[in-house]
Scaffold this active site. Structure first.
Site, mmCIF file in Angstrom:
data_model
loop_
_atom_site.group_PDB
_atom_site.id
_atom_site.type_symbol
_atom_site.label_atom_id
_atom_site.label_comp_id
_atom_site.label_asym_id
_atom_site.label_seq_id
_atom_site.Cartn_x
_atom_site.Cartn_y
_atom_site.Cartn_z
ATOM 1 N N GLY A 1 -6.148 2.443 -0.495
ATOM 2 C CA GLY A 1 -5.337 1.247 -0.709
ATOM 3 C C GLY A 1 -4.475 0.920 0.483
ATOM 4 N N HIS B 1 5.086 0.011 -2.550
ATOM 5 C CA HIS B 1 5.245 -0.545 -1.198
ATOM 6 C C HIS B 1 5.853 -1.947 -1.248
ATOM 7 C CE1 HIS B 1 3.606 2.364 1.590
ATOM 8 N NE2 HIS B 1 2.496 2.496 0.893
ATOM 9 N N HIS C 1 1.152 3.369 -6.487
ATOM 10 C CA HIS C 1 1.557 3.688 -5.112
ATOM 11 C C HIS C 1 1.704 2.397 -4.288
ATOM 12 C CE1 HIS C 1 1.354 6.221 -1.314
ATOM 13 N NE2 HIS C 1 1.133 5.004 -0.849
ATOM 14 N N GLU C 2 0.685 1.537 -4.381
ATOM 15 C CA GLU C 2 0.729 0.298 -3.590
ATOM 16 C C GLU C 2 1.825 -0.638 -4.090
ATOM 17 O OE1 GLU C 2 -0.744 0.251 -0.845
ATOM 18 O OE2 GLU C 2 -1.952 2.010 -1.281
ATOM 19 N N CYS D 1 -0.722 8.627 2.079
ATOM 20 C CA CYS D 1 -0.359 7.247 2.405
ATOM 21 C C CYS D 1 -0.748 6.997 3.852
ATOM 22 C CB CYS D 1 1.148 7.071 2.215
ATOM 23 S SG CYS D 1 1.742 5.428 2.657
ATOM 24 N N LEU D 2 -1.378 5.859 4.105
ATOM 25 C CA LEU D 2 -1.823 5.566 5.473
ATOM 26 C C LEU D 2 -0.647 5.435 6.447
ATOM 27 C CD1 LEU D 2 -4.729 3.042 4.756
ATOM 28 C CD2 LEU D 2 -4.938 5.414 5.521
ATOM 29 N N GLN E 1 2.224 -2.800 5.080
ATOM 30 C CA GLN E 1 1.752 -1.718 5.954
ATOM 31 C C GLN E 1 1.061 -2.234 7.216
ATOM 32 O OE1 GLN E 1 -0.202 0.560 2.544
ATOM 33 N NE2 GLN E 1 0.467 2.225 3.864
HETATM 34 ZN ZN LIG Z 1 1.176 4.075 0.987
#
Ligand SMILES: [Zn+2]
Length: 168
Positions: free
Chosen positions: A46, A139, A135-136, A93-94, A51
């Site tokens: 995701g 953000h 999670h997303e 997480c990226l 991000q």
């Molecule tokens: Zn993340």
């Protein structure tokens, strides 16, 4: 079609509360397209718009990573309608390359959102899909998975977090 650089922890944009998307403009479509390329390249599950440095209420999930019958989904202006249960699952997480931690979150979620054409949909999810949605969604609120770790875990990770901040 172009990838965009992924913002790493330490960049203050990750703490911004993302703004509602009033209209799906060509810029938004272009952003979605770039995010798809970026997510594919990063081989992630995701990615939220913030991000890639654009704080608008949009994230994408590539569910085919966990379920081959699934596809990439776009969530615009998502709302969490209902949650149930609690479960601890390891996540990453990226924006925190190389960092994986067990995090407690709701087990099930019902989410309402617009797709990339502006059509509203409601989705019930559990397992990794629910995990990824929650999670997303965080953000979009400027929240990061480290905020959901225990103070002790965060203390243990302090050195690694400082390294990420220094590199960003
Ligand atoms: Zn993340």
């Amino acid at each position: 079609m172009a990838e965009r650089p992924i913002v790493i922890y330490g960049d203050p944009v990750l703490r911004e509360v993302s703004e509602k998307i009033e209209q799906i403009t060509p810029e938004i479509k272009n952003l979605v397209s770039d995010m798809k390329d970026t997510l594919k390249k990063a081989q992630g599950l995701g990615l939220a718009a913030v991000q890639v440095g654009v704080p608008v209420r949009l994230f994408i999930l590539d569910l085919s990573v966990i379920d081959l019958s699934e596809t990439l989904r776009v969530f615009i202006n998502p709302e969490i309608i209902e949650t149930a249960g609690e479960v601890e699952i390891e996540e990453g997480c990226l924006s925190f390359p190389g960092l994986y931690q067990k995090i407690v979150r709701n087990e099930k979620v019902r989410v309402k959102a617009l797709d990339q054409d502006g059509n509203e949909f409601i989705m019930d999810a559990d397992g990794m899909t629910a995990r990824a949605i929650l999670h997303e969604y965080d953000h979009l609120e400027g929240k990061l998975f480290i905020d959901r770790m225990s103070p002790m875990t965060r203390t243990l990770l302090r050195g690694r977090l400082r390294k990420l901040t220094a590199a960003s």
